[in-house]
Design an enzyme around this catalytic site. Structure first.
Site: not given
Length: 313
Positions: A189, A144-146, A148, A209-210, A272-273
């Site tokens: 979730n 997904y990351d790469e 995009k 955090t988000r 996971d960030p």
């Protein structure tokens, strides 16, 4: 009236975008392969004379006549994009090539729905558009990351090489009605677990955090970005800069669902960030846009939606 193509148009974001476009009088072609999108999300539009729904996978070329393209097609939650990671990369990369080719052929303006995931696990906080990111190219999220990141590369190369009229937005965490109940994202979730009286699963210690943007705010930014002057390409961060820890989010969900669910803690997933917060100064300057819906108000609407659909799934 514009003829507008929305890829991924029956998904969470796409269906809300179709609603807004139809409400302002545009002619909308909604394209989706229904991997994560649902006909239910656009069912109310099917009888509208300005709305057309087409089953199509963007990894294959599409030949239609349109004025604008919103390219939203791609599974966006880890549960879905890790299900078939090769297909996820193909959706981002082949999908971008096919939609850019279409835009070039018909002379359409095209907007790419990119993601804050292009920043990876950031070393800069908050993240400005000038930050190049810290992304693992071989991890379980890389499809997904790469994918995009590569799509952004293609958009800018088409712009430089063919003078294509492109717009790129980087979406930070977004939530609201029509989220998929099993997409593995933290808001859905927590709400589903709370409404079903199950333990609420927090990964790590809950301090990560988000920043959560309500869907209506995000769609407003999409529309504003699509109408910016020719030559302004972005990328532009779109998100809510109010930062919340996972523990704070869980407490808000418990409060508004009146649930007796308990919190349990599991190991943090790979890559996971730990922090994610947009610098939206460019969006404020160029789009005259800031998010208006608070997390509490947005959660109330989202919880109300899940209360309606949970008995049916």
């Amino acid at each position: 009236m514009k003829k507008i193509l929305v890829t991924g148009g029956s998904g969470f974001l796409g269906s809300h975008l179709c609603d807004r476009l139809i409400s302002r009088g545009d002619d909308v072609l909604c394209v989706d392969n229904f991997f994560t999108g649902s006909k239910q999300n656009v069912k109310h539009l099917l009888t509208h004379p300005n709305f057309e729904l087409m089953r199509h996978d963007v990894t294959f070329p599409l030949y239609v006549e349109v004025n604008q393209i919103f390219n939203l097609a791609c599974p966006a939650s880890p549960v879905h994009y890790q299900h078939d990671p090769v297909q996820t990369t193909k959706t981002s990369v082949h999908g971008a090539i096919n939609m850019l080719g279409l835009a070039k052929r018909v002379g359409a303006r095209i907007l790419q729905a990119s993601t804050s995931e292009v920043y990876g696990d950031p070393e800069v906080h908050p993240q400005p558009e000038s930050y190049w990111g810290k992304v693992n190219p071989i991890g379980i999220r890389s499809c997904y990351d790469e994918g995009k990141r590569c799509a952004e590369t293609l958009f800018f190369d088409y712009h430089r090489q063919h003078n294509l009229d492109i717009k790129v937005v980087r979406i930070f965490n977004t939530y609201g009605p029509r989220m998929h109940p099993n997409d593995g994202r933290v808001v859905s979730n927590f709400i589903v677990q709370a409404l079903q009286g199950r333990d609420i699963t927090i990964y790590g210690d809950g301090s990560q955090t988000r920043s959560f943007c309500y869907v209506d705010d995000l769609i407003e930014a999409f529309l504003k970005m699509m109408e910016t002057e020719h030559g302004f390409t972005g990328p532009v961060n779109i998100g809510n800069p109010c930062e919340f820890s996972m523990l704070q989010l869980a407490e808000l969900v418990l409060k508004h669902t009146q649930s007796k669910s308990k919190l349990i803690f599991n190991p943090l997933p790979s890559d996971d960030p730990k922090q994610r917060k947009p610098d939206i100064s460019l969006a404020q300057q160029k789009l005259d846009w800031i998010p208006k819906v608070s997390l509490e108000d947005g959660l109330k609407e989202t919880i109300s939606y899940f209360k309606k659909i949970l008995p049916t799934i």
